[in-house]
Design a protein around this motif. Structure first.
Motif, PDB file in Angstrom:
ATOM      1  N   ASP A  95       8.457 103.767  69.497  1.00  0.00           N
ATOM      2  CA  ASP A  95       6.911 102.248  70.167  1.00  0.00           C
ATOM      3  C   ASP A  95       6.117 103.279  71.022  1.00  0.00           C
ATOM      4  OD1 ASP A  95       8.984 100.764  68.434  1.00  0.00           O
ATOM      5  OD2 ASP A  95       9.450  99.378  70.223  1.00  0.00           O
ATOM      6  N   GLY A  96       6.381 103.593  71.851  1.00  0.00           N
ATOM      7  CA  GLY A  96       5.371 104.489  72.916  1.00  0.00           C
ATOM      8  C   GLY A  96       4.829 105.217  72.157  1.00  0.00           C
ATOM      9  N   LEU A  97       5.581 105.996  71.236  1.00  0.00           N
ATOM     10  CA  LEU A  97       4.843 107.120  70.921  1.00  0.00           C
ATOM     11  C   LEU A  97       3.861 106.866  69.765  1.00  0.00           C
ATOM     12  CD1 LEU A  97       4.865 110.345  70.096  1.00  0.00           C
ATOM     13  CD2 LEU A  97       6.806 110.669  68.880  1.00  0.00           C
ATOM     14  N   GLN A  98       4.194 106.493  68.661  1.00  0.00           N
ATOM     15  CA  GLN A  98       3.648 105.091  68.132  1.00  0.00           C
ATOM     16  C   GLN A  98       2.417 104.708  68.381  1.00  0.00           C
ATOM     17  OE1 GLN A  98       4.599 105.003  64.570  1.00  0.00           O
ATOM     18  NE2 GLN A  98       2.584 105.009  64.546  1.00  0.00           N
ATOM     19  N   LYS A  99       2.099 104.547  69.062  1.00  0.00           N
ATOM     20  CA  LYS A  99       1.102 103.816  70.431  1.00  0.00           C
ATOM     21  C   LYS A  99       0.388 105.024  70.217  1.00  0.00           C
ATOM     22  CE  LYS A  99      -0.937 101.081  73.603  1.00  0.00           C
ATOM     23  NZ  LYS A  99      -2.090 102.389  73.953  1.00  0.00           N
ATOM     24  N   ALA A 100       0.885 106.348  71.116  1.00  0.00           N
ATOM     25  CA  ALA A 100       0.180 108.146  71.530  1.00  0.00           C
ATOM     26  C   ALA A 100      -0.106 108.160  70.722  1.00  0.00           C
ATOM     27  CB  ALA A 100       0.916 107.987  72.349  1.00  0.00           C
ATOM     28  N   LEU A 101      -0.024 107.608  69.686  1.00  0.00           N
ATOM     29  CA  LEU A 101      -0.101 109.100  68.315  1.00  0.00           C
ATOM     30  C   LEU A 101      -1.196 108.534  67.687  1.00  0.00           C
ATOM     31  CD1 LEU A 101       0.594 110.633  66.123  1.00  0.00           C
ATOM     32  CD2 LEU A 101       1.910 110.132  65.116  1.00  0.00           C
ATOM     33  N   ALA A 102      -1.184 106.577  67.735  1.00  0.00           N
ATOM     34  CA  ALA A 102      -2.672 106.557  66.926  1.00  0.00           C
ATOM     35  C   ALA A 102      -3.615 106.223  67.576  1.00  0.00           C
ATOM     36  CB  ALA A 102      -1.458 104.717  66.532  1.00  0.00           C
ATOM     37  N   ASP A 103      -3.326 106.456  69.902  1.00  0.00           N
ATOM     38  CA  ASP A 103      -4.487 106.702  70.369  1.00  0.00           C
ATOM     39  C   ASP A 103      -5.392 108.366  70.054  1.00  0.00           C
ATOM     40  OD1 ASP A 103      -3.869 103.668  71.095  1.00  0.00           O
ATOM     41  OD2 ASP A 103      -2.707 104.834  73.537  1.00  0.00           O
ATOM     42  N   ALA A 104      -4.287 108.723  69.825  1.00  0.00           N
ATOM     43  CA  ALA A 104      -4.995 110.394  70.370  1.00  0.00           C
ATOM     44  C   ALA A 104      -5.648 110.546  68.298  1.00  0.00           C
ATOM     45  CB  ALA A 104      -3.847 111.268  69.813  1.00  0.00           C
ATOM     46  N   LEU A 105      -5.080 109.771  67.739  1.00  0.00           N
ATOM     47  CA  LEU A 105      -5.819 109.828  65.741  1.00  0.00           C
ATOM     48  C   LEU A 105      -7.262 109.141  66.690  1.00  0.00           C
ATOM     49  CD1 LEU A 105      -2.901 109.694  63.668  1.00  0.00           C
ATOM     50  CD2 LEU A 105      -4.060 111.903  64.000  1.00  0.00           C
ATOM     51  N   HIS A 106      -7.194 108.229  66.580  1.00  0.00           N
ATOM     52  CA  HIS A 106      -8.301 107.289  67.260  1.00  0.00           C
ATOM     53  C   HIS A 106      -9.755 108.636  67.994  1.00  0.00           C
ATOM     54  CE1 HIS A 106     -10.575 103.792  67.035  1.00  0.00           C
ATOM     55  NE2 HIS A 106     -11.016 103.558  68.232  1.00  0.00           N
ATOM     56  N   LYS A 107      -9.695 108.394  68.599  1.00  0.00           N
ATOM     57  CA  LYS A 107      -9.918 109.509  69.818  1.00  0.00           C
ATOM     58  C   LYS A 107     -10.507 110.894  69.176  1.00  0.00           C
ATOM     59  CE  LYS A 107      -8.751 106.031  73.466  1.00  0.00           C
ATOM     60  NZ  LYS A 107      -7.877 105.712  74.616  1.00  0.00           N
ATOM     61  N   LEU A 108     -10.198 111.183  68.445  1.00  0.00           N
ATOM     62  CA  LEU A 108     -10.263 112.478  68.161  1.00  0.00           C
ATOM     63  C   LEU A 108     -11.926 112.845  68.071  1.00  0.00           C
ATOM     64  CD1 LEU A 108      -7.581 114.058  66.074  1.00  0.00           C
ATOM     65  CD2 LEU A 108      -7.732 114.746  67.849  1.00  0.00           C
TER      66      LEU A 108
END
Length: 710
Positions: free
Chosen positions: A136-149
C-alpha cells in the motif's frame, strides 16, 4: 514493530525520454518516491537513496525498506466535554455518533481523556493505527512520484493491454511523458504487487535496444539491478556513472590527439541522456572549413549534432571532433564515416552563411532594423539603436571624452546589425560575436569591433566584462536602455518569472559600474529615461534604482558582507557603486571600535529627534546660543573632528573618516546626559536641533550608522 527490512528497487521502463529533462526526471522520480516511503515509516529518514536514469528508464534503489511500517499511537480530538457528556456524565448521542464513525462504541467512553482545548475542555480518543504495508505504501509513493514528475510536455496514449474492470483495449488512455512498457518493484527478491500507468509490477526489464546479450532480463533482486543491466543488458543505468564514463572516454580520446575536448557541462548532460552504452570515436572534417569563425563551427557541431569539438593548447578549433556513439561495433569505421558525412553539410551551411553575410557591410544593414519589432510598446530595433547610441555617446563622453564618445556611437550604431544576417538568423546565440567578425571585415577599428562583439557582456554570472572602454559604454547603454524601457512600461519581474532577464541586466550594470565605470547610478538612469520619447514611459526611475540596489544587496550578501553592514551602507543609496566595497570595509572597521555601539545608538536617537522636529531645522549653529557646557563641548568637538573626517572622506579614505568620529563619543554622551534638546525657548530648541543636524550629517556620510544600533 516493522517486519523484515530489505532493499527496494523500482523501475519504470519507457520509450526514449526527452534528453534535456532526463536528469531532473531521474532525481525527482527517486527523490519523491523515497521521501514518500520515509514519510510513511517504511524507510528511515537517513536511508540511502540511489537514482538511476537512462534514455529508456527511471529507477530508484532505497536501502532498508520495511515490508510493514511500525504501528503508531494517535490521539484524536472528539468534541468539547460540554457537548460530549450530559449533566450526569453519560455520553450524548453526538458523542456516540462520532465514536461510531470511528469504528468505536460507548464502551470506550471511560477510557477517553479530558484535556484543555483553548478555554474549554475536550475529550480525546487514544488509539493505535496499524503501520502501512509496503504494497500500500509503495503504491502511494509511486503515485506521488509520477504525479510530481517535472514533465516538460505530457503525451496521451492508449493502452493495448491492462487490468481492471474499466480497461478497454485501445480506448483506455494514459497521460505521461512517454509511453511506458514495464514496471519493476522488488523488495529484496520479492515482487511488490503495485501498478502504475496500466502496468503491473514484475521483475523483468530490458537492456540496450541493439546490444543487450538477452532480450529480457529477469532481475534476481533489488541489489543486482545495476550489475545485471551492465553485464546482460549492456546498459550503464546510473546517470552519474554514465556521465563519468563519457568524460573519461572524451579525455582519453582527446589526449591521443594531443588536444582537449570543449568543456560544456550542458552538452555532456544531454549526451549522457541520449546513450546507454557510450562509445567515444574520433572523427575529422576538411581543414578548409576552419576559415569560418570557430564559434560558428563549434555551435553547429554542438547544437545540431551533439559532437564535442577538439581544441589545441591555445584554445583554437581543430579539424577533429569526438562523437559519443550508443553502439560498439567491432569495426567503428562505418560509424565514423557516417558522422563525418553528416557534419559536412552543416559546416558547409555555416561557411555559406559566413560568405554571404560578408558581401554586405554592417552599416548597410542598419536600415533593415527599422522593420524588426523590438517590443510592441517600445518600437523597432532601429528606434532602439538610436536610443542606445544616445546613451553610449553620453557614457563615452563621461568615461573618456569626445574620442571615446565617437567610438561608442559608431559601435552602438552597428551593434544590432548582425541580427539581420543569415548566420545570426540561423544561430541567434552568435549575435554580437558575428557582429565583431563582420565589423573587422568591414574595416572598422579594433575598438569598435570589440565593442560590437562585447556589448551583450556580461551575459551570465561570472562572465567577463567588455574588453575596451567603448565596449563598456555600449554594454552599459544597452542594458540601461533595456531596464528603463521595460520598467517604464510596467514589465517588471514577478516572483521567479523574469522573461526579459532584467535581473541579469541589473547585475551586469552593477558589475560594470563597480569594476570599470566610476559613474553615478541615478545620473545614468536619468539619461536612460531621457533617451525615450516624452510620455512613452512611466516616470519610475526611483523604482528601477531600488531594483538595482536590491540586486546589489543580494550580491553583497553572497560575497559575505553582513546584513547590518549592507543595510548601513545602502541606506544612503550611494551613487558611486565602485566605492561600496570601501564603505563596507569602513563600516566593518568602525563596528569593531569600542565607541561604535554608543555612537550608533546616539545616531539612531538623533535621527528620531530630527524626524519629529516641527518646522525646518536651521542650517547653521549660532554659537552665541550655546549655553550648556555639554553643548558647547559638542560644538567644539565637531569643529575639531569633522574637518578631518570630511577630508578623509573626500580623498576616498572611508575607514579613516569613520574612525575619526570615534572621538565624538564622550561629548555626544555628555550632551544627551546634560542637555534638554526640546527646550521651552524656541531659539534654544532650534539651535540645538541645528547642532544635532550637523552631528547627523557628519556621522552619516559613509553609511547610516543608526542601522548598526542593536
Amino acid at each position: 514493530m516493522p517486519d523484515t527490512k530489505n532493499n527496494l528497487l523500482v523501475e519504470l521502463f519507457v520509450e526514449e525520454l526527452p534528453p534535456k529533462a532526463l536528469p531532473k526526471l531521474g532525481e525527482a522520480f527517486a527523490g519523491v518516491l523515497a521521501d514518500s516511503l520515509k514519510a510513511q515509516g517504511l524507510a528511515a529518514a537517513d536511508a540511502m537513496v540511489t537514482p538511476f536514469a537512462s534514455p529508456r528508464r527511471l529507477a530508484v534503489h532505497v536501502r532498508g525498506v520495511a515490508d510493514r511500517a511500525a504501528d503508531h499511537a494517535v490521539q484524536q480530538k472528539l468534541m468539547p466535554v460540554a457537548v460530549a457528556l450530559d449533566a450526569s456524565g453519560a455520553p450524548t448521542p453526538a458523542l456516540l455518533k462520532k465514536l461510531a464513525a470511528l469504528g468505536q462504541d460507548g464502551s470506550v467512553v471511560p477510557a477517553l481523556k479530558r484535556a484543555p482545548d483553548g478555554k474549554a475542555e475536550a475529550l480525546f480518543l487514544d488509539s493505535v493505527v496499524p503501520g502501512v504495508t509496503l504494497a500500500d505504501g509503495l503504491q502511494k509513493a509511486l503515485a506521488d512520484a509520477l504525479h510530481k514528475l517535472p514533465i516538460p510536455k505530457v503525451m496521451q496514449y492508449q493502452l493495448e493491454s491492462g487490468h481492471g474492470p474499466d480497461f478497454q483495449p485501445g480506448w483506455t488512455s494514459v497521460h505521461f511523458v512517454r509511453p511506458a512498457h514495464g514496471l519493476v518493484a522488488l523488495h529484496g527478491s520479492t515482487v511488490v504487487p503495485v501498478s502504475a500507468l496500466g502496468l503491473q509490477a514484475g521483475r523483468t526489464t530490458h537492456g540496450h535496444r541493439f546490444e543487450a546479450h538477452v532480450p529480457t532480463i529477469a532481475l534476481r533482486d533489488a541489489d543486482s539491478y545495476a550489475e545485471q543491466l551492465l553485464t546482460q543488458g549492456a546498459v550503464i543505468a546510473g546517470f552519474a556513472e554514465r556521465r563519468a564514463e563519457i568524460r573519461r572516454q572524451l579525455d582519453a580520446a582527446a589526449a591521443l590527439e594531443g588536444l582537449r575536448p570543449i568543456d560544456d557541462a550542458a552538452l555532456l548532460d544531454e549526451v549522457t541522456a541520449l546513450v546507454e552504452r557510450p562509445n567515444v570515436l574520433t572523427c575529422r572534417f576538411e581543414d578548409t572549413f576552419l576559415a569560418v569563425p570557430q564559434e560558428c563551427l563549434i555551435l553547429t557541431m554542438k547544437a545540431n549534432q551533439k559532437y564535442f569539438p577538439l581544441l589545441d593548447a591555445e584554445g583554437k578549433l581543430t579539424s577533429r571532433f569526438l562523437v559519443v556513439s550508443n553502439i560498439r561495433p567491432a569495426d567503428p569505421g562505418r560509424v565514423i564515416e557516417g558522422n563525418e558525412r553528416v557534419v559536412r553539410p552543416r559546416l558547409a551551411d555555416a561557411k555559406f552563411f559566413f560568405d554571404q553575410d560578408r558581401k554586405r557591410t554592417l552599416d548597410s544593414r542598419v536600415p533593415q532594423l527599422a522593420k524588426v519589432v523590438y517590443h510592441g510598446k517600445l518600437g523597432t530595433q532601429g528606434e532602439r539603436v538610436e536610443r542606445v547610441r544616445t546613451l553610449a555617446r553620453a557614457i563615452g563622453e563621461r568615461l573618456g571624452g569626445a574620442a571615446l564618445a565617437a567610438q561608442a556611437d559608431r559601435a552602438a550604431l552597428l551593434a544590432k546589425a548582425d541580427l539581420v544576417t543569415d548566420m545570426v538568423g540561423e544561430f541567434p546565440e552568435l549575435q554580437g560575436i558575428m557582429g565583431g567578425y563582420y565589423a573587422r571585415h568591414d574595416g572598422e577599428t579594433e575598438a569598435v569591433a570589440w565593442a560590437v562583439e562585447d556589448h551583450y557582456k556580461p551575459r551570465f554570472a561570472g562572465d567577463v566584462l567588455p574588453r575596451g572602454e567603448a565596449g563598456i559604454a555600449v554594454a552599459l547603454a544597452d542594458k540601461l536602455e533595456t531596464l528603463a524601457g521595460l520598467f517604464g512600461i510596467g514589465q517588471l519581474p514577478t516572483g521567479d518569472k523574469d522573461p526579459f532577464a532584467l535581473r541579469r541586466h541589473a547585475l551586469g550594470v552593477i558589475r560594470m559600474l563597480t569594476e570599470r565605470a566610476p559613474l553615478p547610478l541615478d545620473a545614468l538612469l536619468a539619461l536612460a529615461y531621457a533617451a525615450f520619447p516624452a510620455g512613452l514611459l512611466q516616470a519610475n526611475a526611483a523604482e528601477l534604482s531600488g531594483f538595482i540596489f536590491d540586486r546589489l544587496a543580494g550580491q553583497l550578501r553572497e560575497q559575505g558582507a553582513s546584513a547590518a553592514e549592507i543595510d548601513a551602507v545602502l541606506a544612503l543609496r550611494p551613487q558611486r557603486l565602485d566605492q561600496i566595497t570601501q564603505r563596507l570595509q569602513a563600516v566593518r572597521a568602525f563596528a569593531a571600535l569600542p565607541e561604535a555601539p554608543a555612537l550608533a545608538s546616539a545616531n539612531k536617537r538623533v535621527s528620531n529627534i530630527l524626524k519629529k522636529a516641527e518646522g525646518a531645522v536651521p542650517g547653521t549653529v549660532d554659537t552665541a546660543l550655546l549655553q550648556e557646557p555639554a553643548e558647547q563641548a559638542l560644538a567644539a568637538a565637531l569643529a575639531a573632528v569633522v574637518p578631518g573626517a570630511d577630508a578623509a572622506f573626500e580623498r576616498g579614505d572611508h575607514t579613516g573618516s569613520l574612525q575619526a568620529l570615534a572621538a565624538l563619543k564622550a561629548p555626544v554622551d555628555a550632551f544627551f546626559d546634560g542637555v534638554m534638546v526640546n527646550a521651552d525657548d524656541p531659539a534654544l530648541r532650534a539651535n540645538r536641533l541645528a547642532l544635532l543636524s550637523r552631528l547627523h550629517a557628519a556621522m552619516n556620510r559613509v553609511a547610516d550608522l543608526s542601522r548598526l544600533a542593536a
